[in-house]
Design an enzyme around this catalytic site. Sequence first.
Site, mmCIF file in Angstrom:
data_model
loop_
_atom_site.group_PDB
_atom_site.id
_atom_site.type_symbol
_atom_site.label_atom_id
_atom_site.label_comp_id
_atom_site.label_asym_id
_atom_site.label_seq_id
_atom_site.Cartn_x
_atom_site.Cartn_y
_atom_site.Cartn_z
ATOM 1 N N GLY A 287 45.861 -14.791 6.253
ATOM 2 C CA GLY A 287 47.049 -14.022 6.578
ATOM 3 C C GLY A 287 46.742 -12.998 7.650
ATOM 4 O O GLY A 287 45.602 -12.576 7.828
ATOM 5 N N SER A 288 47.771 -12.561 8.380
ATOM 6 C CA SER A 288 47.599 -11.468 9.334
ATOM 7 C C SER A 288 47.652 -10.141 8.581
ATOM 8 O O SER A 288 47.990 -10.100 7.397
ATOM 9 C CB SER A 288 48.687 -11.535 10.404
ATOM 10 O OG SER A 288 48.548 -12.723 11.162
ATOM 11 N N GLY A 289 47.319 -9.065 9.264
ATOM 12 C CA GLY A 289 47.351 -7.753 8.636
ATOM 13 C C GLY A 289 45.976 -7.227 8.253
ATOM 14 O O GLY A 289 45.866 -6.140 7.692
ATOM 15 N N HIS A 290 44.922 -8.026 8.568
ATOM 16 C CA HIS A 290 43.559 -7.606 8.234
ATOM 17 C C HIS A 290 42.754 -7.273 9.486
ATOM 18 O O HIS A 290 41.532 -7.190 9.429
ATOM 19 C CB HIS A 290 42.831 -8.712 7.475
ATOM 20 C CG HIS A 290 43.555 -9.188 6.268
ATOM 21 N ND1 HIS A 290 43.853 -8.348 5.229
ATOM 22 C CD2 HIS A 290 44.055 -10.396 5.932
ATOM 23 C CE1 HIS A 290 44.506 -9.033 4.291
ATOM 24 N NE2 HIS A 290 44.647 -10.278 4.705
ATOM 25 N N ASP B 168 44.994 -19.722 0.445
ATOM 26 C CA ASP B 168 44.058 -20.120 1.500
ATOM 27 C C ASP B 168 43.293 -21.369 1.101
ATOM 28 O O ASP B 168 43.119 -22.293 1.896
ATOM 29 C CB ASP B 168 43.084 -18.974 1.795
ATOM 30 C CG ASP B 168 43.800 -17.774 2.391
ATOM 31 O OD1 ASP B 168 44.523 -17.084 1.633
ATOM 32 O OD2 ASP B 168 43.672 -17.548 3.601
ATOM 33 N N HIS C 106 45.462 -7.103 0.158
ATOM 34 C CA HIS C 106 46.845 -7.507 0.425
ATOM 35 C C HIS C 106 47.820 -6.584 -0.279
ATOM 36 O O HIS C 106 48.917 -6.991 -0.642
ATOM 37 C CB HIS C 106 47.098 -8.934 -0.067
ATOM 38 C CG HIS C 106 46.168 -9.934 0.504
ATOM 39 N ND1 HIS C 106 44.943 -10.194 -0.045
ATOM 40 C CD2 HIS C 106 46.267 -10.726 1.595
ATOM 41 C CE1 HIS C 106 44.334 -11.117 0.682
ATOM 42 N NE2 HIS C 106 45.106 -11.453 1.671
#
Lengths: 218, 218, 333, 333
Positions: free
Chosen positions: D53-56, D109, D219
């Site tokens: 996921g994005s945001g890391h 994932d 998350h």
Amino acid sequence: MPGDAVDTAALQRWLRTFAASVAEQRDHLTALDAAIGDADHGANMHRGMSAVVAALDTAPATDPAALFKQAGMTLVKSVGGASGPLYGTLFLRMAPATGGAASLDPETFAKALRAGLEGVVARGKAELGDKTMVDALAPALDALDAALAAGEPLADALRAASAAADEGRDATVPLVARKGRASYLGERSAGHQDPGATSTALLVAAAATGLVEQDDSS
Amino acid sequence: MPGDAVDTAALQRWLRTFAASVAEQRDHLTALDAAIGDADHGANMHRGMSAVVAALDTAPATDPAALFKQAGMTLVKSVGGASGPLYGTLFLRMAPATGGAASLDPETFAKALRAGLEGVVARGKAELGDKTMVDALAPALDALDAALAAGEPLADALRAASAAADEGRDATVPLVARKGRASYLGERSAGHQDPGATSTALLVAAAATGLVEQDDSS
Amino acid sequence: MKKLLNDPADLVAESLRGVERAHPELRVDHENRILYRADAPVSGKVGLLSGGGSGHEPAHAGFIGPGMLDAVCAGEVFTSPVPDQMSEATKNIDGGAGVLHLVWNYTGDVMNFDMAAELAAAETDTEVQAVVIDDDVAVEDSLFTAGRRGTGAAIPVEKIVGAAAEQGRGLTELADLARRVNDNTRSMGMALTSCTVPAKGTPTFDLPDDEIEIGIGIHGEPGRRRVPIAPAREIAPMLVEPLLADLDFTSGDGVLVFVNSMGATPMLELHLMYAEIAAILDRAGVVPVRSLVGPYVTSLDMAGCSVTLTRFDDELLRLWDAPVATLGLRWGM
Amino acid sequence: MKKLLNDPADLVAESLRGVERAHPELRVDHENRILYRADAPVSGKVGLLSGGGSGHEPAHAGFIGPGMLDAVCAGEVFTSPVPDQMSEATKNIDGGAGVLHLVWNYTGDVMNFDMAAELAAAETDTEVQAVVIDDDVAVEDSLFTAGRRGTGAAIPVEKIVGAAAEQGRGLTELADLARRVNDNTRSMGMALTSCTVPAKGTPTFDLPDDEIEIGIGIHGEPGRRRVPIAPAREIAPMLVEPLLADLDFTSGDGVLVFVNSMGATPMLELHLMYAEIAAILDRAGVVPVRSLVGPYVTSLDMAGCSVTLTRFDDELLRLWDAPVATLGLRWGM
Ligand SMILES: Nc1ncnc2c1ncn2[C@@H]1O[C@H](COP(=O)(O)OP(=O)(O)O)[C@@H](O)[C@H]1O
Ligand SMILES: Nc1ncnc2c1ncn2[C@@H]1O[C@H](COP(=O)(O)OP(=O)(O)O)[C@@H](O)[C@H]1O
Ligand SMILES: [Mg+2]
Ligand SMILES: [Mg+2]
Ligand SMILES: [Mg+2]
Ligand SMILES: [Mg+2]
């Protein structure tokens, strides 16, 4: 009961009804996921079902198998996360179970759904009571099979399935999650309703309301 | 008026009184600085004056020049920011103006203070009306000189100076800052009281209350 | 206030202990709060000294190392260090070719560095020159004020002068180069939220949920104006247009585009801002040739960003690309 | 919610435009949301693929480049990418020696990477192996659950395997190496605040001003327990003791100590935490030999930190020190 035959148009209605209730319940699904997950289940399901509806609008499949495959592939391609492969697999596994028929009798439809559930379990390894979508889907299919075996018309059988899915969903509240993101919380996951079981209950409810043409005789 | 002589003990009282009021007004000074600066003037002055008091406690200077030098060096070494060099320079420049005397007459004390002000101006290049500590210090020294010239006793002259410093401080409120951090705000700096002028008003007030031994005859 | 610390009064000192433990390539003088390149002084090289208040990490200590600074003085949070620190550091990084002070333009920093230079002149025969960095166009540039703040320009100034210093260039030449980079650089910042200074414990300014500050500084100073929250595509021009209005960025060989996080704004948003900014530059005929995107000059936990443009010529580009090995910038070695 | 973006639905796509503009050393396939090393596929080298996921950020794209990953698939914020992305990337980074999937252990994932491997097997003759990264001791490790989350371990795994891949090692050997690094790594995180997922627009969890979460994920998942806010010297043991209890870190040649910002926690606090952590390790007889301090695996704008320890042997240390040139980690080149 020949009026109970499930054709491509009926299945499309099912998917569109599900998409509409996901759109409506989007924030609720996300709020449930915020409590024990990562606050995206509503966005995920909405993205996926919007894509499914868009596919139906532009290139509607012409038989049930193709429709299930289209829906499954679209979900796998557009959702990601846990729900993408799980809902995607559900529909993808329904396709071969139709035997290529243009219209499914209730038993075949139920068999296809069970193949879908088996796909979900194979993919996600969740058992009943793990606090996942399986907790809504499995009892729904048991109720569906039982009602059909008892000779009930499909509409009634689906209503029974929907009630069982709702019960299964509600029963996730006290559970400690063992699969998915909620499992990270351990004991803290108890007391919260599982988001995936909630969206699955919407899927079954959409069958009860959308799949069978609602008319006075039903 | 020989009772008006300012000796090392009197100067120490002044510094301790100033340190105490800075400690008491610390949050107020910081709040003023938060509005038009960077929210540290209270912390800066408190750090500096605590260090000055600590120096007085451990190795008190024995004549006014040494005391001013000690206070000035301590402030320069411990404060940083704008107020460190400015208050430090103020005291450092007072030292030579004492001519090495063990006790200062009021005029010499006032002359030393003016040398301090000149040091502040040389260091910071602020003019009257730039919304800085100069706006409190300069009118205070004018009032002090005028009162002494009029033959008033030091205690009264310092009270006049303190009143003038307070007025100068209050007069900073409507000004648009042209120096220091508040100048970055442009027009938005108007309507706020300058923190440095506020601490300087405390310094002058400390002289009025701490420098001259308070007794009934004063 | 929620922060990872013990007593706010000990934050800087305790953080420097961690820097020392984590980074053996830096030498830390805890008493004077000076961080050195481990091999300082470098014989024959001009020593480069900067510093300022803490709370801007990785600035300033993150830019110590081969190809950049030789030492940095750390002040209290948002408070300039004191002259003793700078004069002590000046002595210890003089490799025989003098020391250049790279001073961020704030009243406190300028005065403390001035006093340090006076001290150094009185105590040693180290030749010291100082260059003031002042790039923030949010602040009016005037002879009668404190002038423009030093913000993002410090990174290209320190990087480029650092590379030139490694080549053995002299003190005056480096000072001229520093001024050249500074003169070719402009910055502008905005805040979505205030930062919280630990000693104060509450946000420096209150900003309602639907407003942002344009033209803020890096110490929680409020900005020049407050505007309603807007999409990134409307915020980008508020930052970039003032830069383009202040200096002709089309006339060079290209520009360094530096999009800086004020602290709490994540890379995801910074890169989105970069795309918005690049689109504006495209329309203006300005050619980005190098980029820097990330938290480099922060303001504690403030959310927001600043944009810095540096007009490159051939030489500045070459020096920017030269090897550097610091915690904050590293390439070529 | 105050963020620098336009429509939350476009955040990832627009951010990738900025990544492409800012970093020519990456190639971006916008349609499939894949980021590649510009020179992929590297002939004869095993291709290394990760993503999530994005945001890391800087994870995952910040670790693409020589000495580390060949490609990364970017999902929506906090949502695993889809199999099509991974199978497309797999094809394009196969330099003839196969492709290793480095999968962060999250249900989504793992399932999406599984499906991608099935797709790749059906469509190409690229040999694919996958290693799952699961280092987070906050989560009970059990056969009956989703297992431990993959968090900070990804950095040493990807770095070390990346270095070994550059040496020309084979797919199976690299997969074994990845498992070895993962097995020698443990992590634990805490949050001072929740993050805010842009599509939701409000914080994922509410945390009172006087409480913190221990054992959080990356998350916005709440932690294992909530405790009163405490000084850093009391928080550090809550993170480090569970790591030491889970693996004997005294038995190696030393450890990598990785103190990670969840996003909004500044370096000043991270370094203070580093000092606290190093003191605990000293008492436990664990020898830090390398450090990493900063925002590497973030959770949007969450404030907090995580601690990751990797037990090094001689070979792992050598591979850690080998040259790497990515946006997030760079040295030796
Ligand atoms: N292994 C699994 N088997 C079945 N269902 C699962 C499994 N893991 C997660 N789920 C379901 O997926 C839901 C979460 O979906 P979503 O939030 O979209 O994905 P993610 O967890 O990747 O963010 C959970 O509420 C749960 O019902
Ligand atoms: N150039 C100057 N000349 C005189 N006083 C100044 C000047 N610049 C700033 N000041 C004073 O310093 C005060 C701020 O001090 P402080 O907050 O301790 O330093 P900083 O601005 O470095 O944070 C201002 O309120 C102002 O009165
Ligand atoms: Mg989720
Ligand atoms: Mg201040
Ligand atoms: Mg300050
Ligand atoms: Mg998710």
